[in-house]
Design a protein around this motif. Structure first.
Motif, short mmCIF file in Angstrom:
data_model
loop_
_atom_site.label_atom_id
_atom_site.label_comp_id
_atom_site.label_asym_id
_atom_site.label_seq_id
_atom_site.Cartn_x
_atom_site.Cartn_y
_atom_site.Cartn_z
N GLU A 139 6.51 5.73 9.03
CA GLU A 139 6.61 6.75 10.05
C GLU A 139 6.42 8.28 9.50
OE1 GLU A 139 9.71 5.97 12.68
OE2 GLU A 139 8.95 4.11 13.66
N GLU A 140 7.48 8.44 8.60
CA GLU A 140 7.31 9.78 8.17
C GLU A 140 6.09 10.09 7.13
OE1 GLU A 140 9.83 12.21 4.78
OE2 GLU A 140 11.12 10.93 6.00
N ILE A 141 5.57 8.92 6.50
CA ILE A 141 4.31 9.40 5.73
C ILE A 141 3.27 9.30 6.85
CG2 ILE A 141 2.57 7.97 4.46
CD1 ILE A 141 5.11 6.52 3.21
N CYS A 142 3.23 8.78 7.78
CA CYS A 142 2.13 8.79 8.77
C CYS A 142 2.23 10.27 9.56
CB CYS A 142 2.16 7.62 9.81
SG CYS A 142 1.53 6.12 9.17
N GLN A 143 3.48 10.50 9.90
CA GLN A 143 3.51 11.93 10.63
C GLN A 143 2.90 12.93 9.59
OE1 GLN A 143 7.73 12.32 11.88
NE2 GLN A 143 7.28 11.03 13.65
N ASN A 144 3.30 12.88 8.28
CA ASN A 144 2.94 13.86 7.34
C ASN A 144 1.57 14.00 7.07
OD1 ASN A 144 5.71 14.71 7.19
ND2 ASN A 144 5.98 13.50 5.14
N ASN A 145 0.65 12.92 7.50
CA ASN A 145 -0.62 12.94 7.35
C ASN A 145 -1.49 12.80 8.63
OD1 ASN A 145 -1.11 12.63 4.34
ND2 ASN A 145 0.60 11.05 4.62
N LYS B 198 0.57 -1.11 0.20
CA LYS B 198 -0.01 -0.11 -0.26
C LYS B 198 0.91 1.20 -0.02
CE LYS B 198 -3.53 2.58 2.49
NZ LYS B 198 -4.89 2.37 3.31
N TYR B 199 2.02 1.21 0.90
CA TYR B 199 2.63 2.48 1.06
C TYR B 199 3.74 2.47 0.22
CZ TYR B 199 -0.39 3.57 4.99
OH TYR B 199 -1.59 4.11 5.55
N GLN B 200 4.37 1.53 -0.84
CA GLN B 200 5.21 1.08 -1.48
C GLN B 200 6.78 1.50 -0.75
OE1 GLN B 200 4.34 3.59 -5.04
NE2 GLN B 200 2.42 2.57 -5.34
N THR B 201 6.87 0.91 0.14
CA THR B 201 8.07 0.72 0.94
C THR B 201 7.86 -0.19 1.84
OG1 THR B 201 9.66 2.10 2.37
CG2 THR B 201 7.24 2.32 2.71
N ASN B 202 9.34 -0.89 2.26
CA ASN B 202 9.44 -1.62 3.18
C ASN B 202 10.28 -1.12 4.51
OD1 ASN B 202 12.07 -1.45 2.44
ND2 ASN B 202 11.97 -3.69 1.52
N ASN B 203 10.58 0.04 4.41
CA ASN B 203 10.97 0.84 5.50
C ASN B 203 10.16 1.38 6.43
OD1 ASN B 203 12.68 2.90 6.79
ND2 ASN B 203 14.07 2.95 5.24
#
Length: 185
Positions: A65-71, A55-60
């Motif tokens: 965490e950065e994606i979630c913080q930004n949203n 879904k988030y196109q990352t395994n990192n």
């Protein structure tokens, strides 16, 4: 802003629905407005490791965490790297220009499609009579867009609620893009 483009119409049904959040707010009863002013919505979703990576196109996890913080989304990572995401938001917000209140959120489709993930911020249930009231208002003031090939629709995603009616064929092809307007409101 949301842009819709109709590449292909469905054989039948599949209309896009739009509903003015400002008008919706005015239709809500005083008691429901009071409830929504006191309580925010909380969307809670558990996602397995392979699902969130896709879904988030990352395994990192740091990237996640950065994606979630930004949203403005709270992230909890479990031992097996499955995750729990919590997003808290008001049901009623000031309009973009700040002159009026707008009912804008995903309460109704979420209650219909996946009711377990939606509660109030304090984990209390949203009363069924409130959901019924909101459904009645939505049906009363919703407009249906019957598509023609090549049609374009642009809506303010901070004011207009949108969805679609069901359809059974695989012909419908509507492209949707989200953007920030290059002009002020």
């Amino acid at each position: 802003m949301l842009w819709f483009f109709c590449a292909n119409t469905p054989l039948e049904d599949g209309e896009t629905t739009v509903c003015d959040g400002r008008q919706f707010f005015h239709e809500i009863s005083s008691s429901t407005k009071e409830l929504f002013n006191k309580k925010k919505l909380k969307f809670t979703v558990s996602i397995f490791k392979d699902e969130w990576q896709k879904k988030y196109q990352t395994n990192n996890l740091n990237t996640l965490e950065e994606i979630c913080q930004n949203n403005n989304t709270h992230l909890t990572v479990n031992d097996e790297q499955s995750i729990l995401i919590e997003y808290i938001c008001p049901t009623i917000i000031p309009s973009r220009c700040g002159k009026y209140q707008v009912f804008i959120n995903s309460l109704l489709p979420t209650k219909q499609l996946s009711s377990k993930i939606l509660k109030f911020e304090d984990d209390s249930e949203i009363p069924e009579d409130v959901v019924s009231e909101l459904n009645e208002i939505a049906e009363k003031i919703t407009t249906e867009i019957s598509w023609q090939k090549g049609d374009i629709l642009i809506i303010d995603n901070t004011r207009i609620l949108y969805g679609r009616r069901g359809f059974t064929d695989d012909q419908r092809d509507i492209y949707i893009r989200l953007c920030s307007p290059a002009f002020s409101f």
